[in-house]
Design a protein around this motif. Structure first.
Motif, mmCIF file in Angstrom:
data_model
loop_
_atom_site.group_PDB
_atom_site.id
_atom_site.type_symbol
_atom_site.label_atom_id
_atom_site.label_comp_id
_atom_site.label_asym_id
_atom_site.label_seq_id
_atom_site.Cartn_x
_atom_site.Cartn_y
_atom_site.Cartn_z
ATOM 1 N N VAL A 60 -7.966 -2.612 -0.666
ATOM 2 C CA VAL A 60 -7.740 -1.726 0.479
ATOM 3 C C VAL A 60 -7.878 -0.268 0.061
ATOM 4 O O VAL A 60 -8.567 0.528 0.715
ATOM 5 C CB VAL A 60 -6.351 -1.986 1.092
ATOM 6 N N LEU A 115 -10.502 2.851 0.977
ATOM 7 C CA LEU A 115 -10.065 4.168 1.429
ATOM 8 C C LEU A 115 -10.671 5.276 0.578
ATOM 9 O O LEU A 115 -10.982 6.361 1.087
ATOM 10 C CB LEU A 115 -8.533 4.243 1.404
ATOM 11 N N GLU A 127 -1.253 -4.254 4.096
ATOM 12 C CA GLU A 127 -2.492 -3.511 4.343
ATOM 13 C C GLU A 127 -2.302 -2.499 5.469
ATOM 14 O O GLU A 127 -2.705 -1.330 5.350
ATOM 15 C CB GLU A 127 -3.628 -4.474 4.686
ATOM 16 N N THR A 128 -1.689 -2.917 6.561
ATOM 17 C CA THR A 128 -1.456 -2.001 7.680
ATOM 18 C C THR A 128 -0.609 -0.820 7.254
ATOM 19 O O THR A 128 -0.917 0.345 7.565
ATOM 20 C CB THR A 128 -0.767 -2.746 8.835
ATOM 21 N N ARG A 159 -2.372 1.678 4.956
ATOM 22 C CA ARG A 159 -3.247 2.564 5.711
ATOM 23 C C ARG A 159 -2.449 3.627 6.458
ATOM 24 O O ARG A 159 -2.855 4.797 6.519
ATOM 25 C CB ARG A 159 -4.131 1.754 6.669
#
Length: 303
Positions: free
Chosen positions: A11, A15, A142-143, A146
């Motif tokens: 992840v 980014l 993951e959410t 972010r």
């Protein structure tokens, strides 16, 4: 199923590709997961070696240049060992970073007490302005990762664990979520404790709130639940017992209430064993939780 930490490097590597502000700072641990990202972005993936104080200091320096540093190692090496740098280099200078831990309270018992950090969230509570996410599933991790990276210049701690719930729930980086409603008390299950809490409270007439963002503490959600379900509140946290008791008391300051904080005990377990043995020893298995929760709220099976 992959773990929260398995999800972390892919992840954050994406980014790095998407956002030129993002940088990663490592202290050896986790470097293999960023090998390809380091080849693509050699100026924004920094490995300082086994120097945890420098890890945080370097992140603060990157933040001074306008970057958004994501800092990763085991929780004991990320929060406890370089705490002075967390307090001064980030806090005192009002600089933002995303601290992402692994190993949690006792995920790797074979590493010994040096690799355990049940007091990490309580320690960060002595500082001002930190957001703390405690996901309970890799998808939630993951959410929330972010969310954390996108959170401007905020100071954010994301606590990853090998413990996980069976399925992810929608999380927004702010609010507690009601997953069961009752009339005889409120149980707040934090992150990976949800499945165990749901098993422990099966048939008990209690409301269960699910918390994946614990700082700021969603006092409004707790007040609503307490007014509807009774003001006996049990907090079940995967770290030091009682860490959020003061936050719950503050949230309910105008409501007569009782609070029971359950979590990892202060007693050090010197025969390290396996994670499941630590869960049982700290009374965080479903049977122990049922006895302690049921005894506190006196909740019977609904008629």
């Amino acid at each position: 199923m992959d773990t929260m930490r398995d999800r972390f490097a892919p992840v954050v590597s994406r980014l790095l590709d998407e956002d030129p502000r993002v940088a990663v700072v490592l202290a050896e641990i986790g470097r293999d997961g960023f090998a390809e990202a380091a080849r693509r972005h050699p100026d924004r993936v920094v490995n300082v070696g086994i120097r945890e104080q420098l890890l945080v200091g370097a992140a603060a320096g990157l933040a001074l240049t306008g970057l958004r540093p994501v800092v990763h190692t085991f929780a004991s090496f990320l929060v406890e060992r370089p705490f002075e740098q967390v307090k001064l280099d980030l806090g005192h200078q009002d600089l933002g970073a995303v601290l992402v831990s692994a190993a949690a309270s006792f995920d790797w018992p074979a590493g010994g007490y040096t690799h355990m950090a049940p007091g990490d969230v309580a320690l960060l509570d002595t500082l001002d302005g930190w957001t703390v996410h405690v996901p309970g599933h890799p998808d939630e991790a993951e959410t929330l990762l972010r969310h954390a990276v996108a959170a401007g210049d905020d100071k954010v701690y994301v606590r990853l664990s090998l413990q996980s719930n069976g399925r992810a729930l929608p999380v927004d980086g702010e609010h507690f979520r009601t997953v069961r409603e009752g009339r005889c008390g409120v149980v707040v299950a934090v992150g990976p404790m949800l499945d165990t809490v749901l098993a422990a409270t099966e048939g008990l007439d209690v409301t269960v709130l699910y918390a994946t963002t614990v700082r700021p503490f969603d006092g409004a959600a707790l007040r609503r639940a307490a007014r509807a379900a009774g003001a006996d509140v049990v907090l079940v946290e995967p770290y030091l017992a009682g860490t959020s008791t003061a936050a719950a008391n503050d949230a309910l300051s105008e409501v007569p209430h009782r609070v029971l904080g359950l979590g990892v005990g202060r007693r050090e377990l010197r025969r390290y064993g396996q994670p499941a043995e630590h869960v049982a020893a700290h009374g965080l298995d479903a049977r122990s939780l049922r006895e302690r929760i049921g005894g506190f709220v006196g909740a019977a099976t609904p008629a």
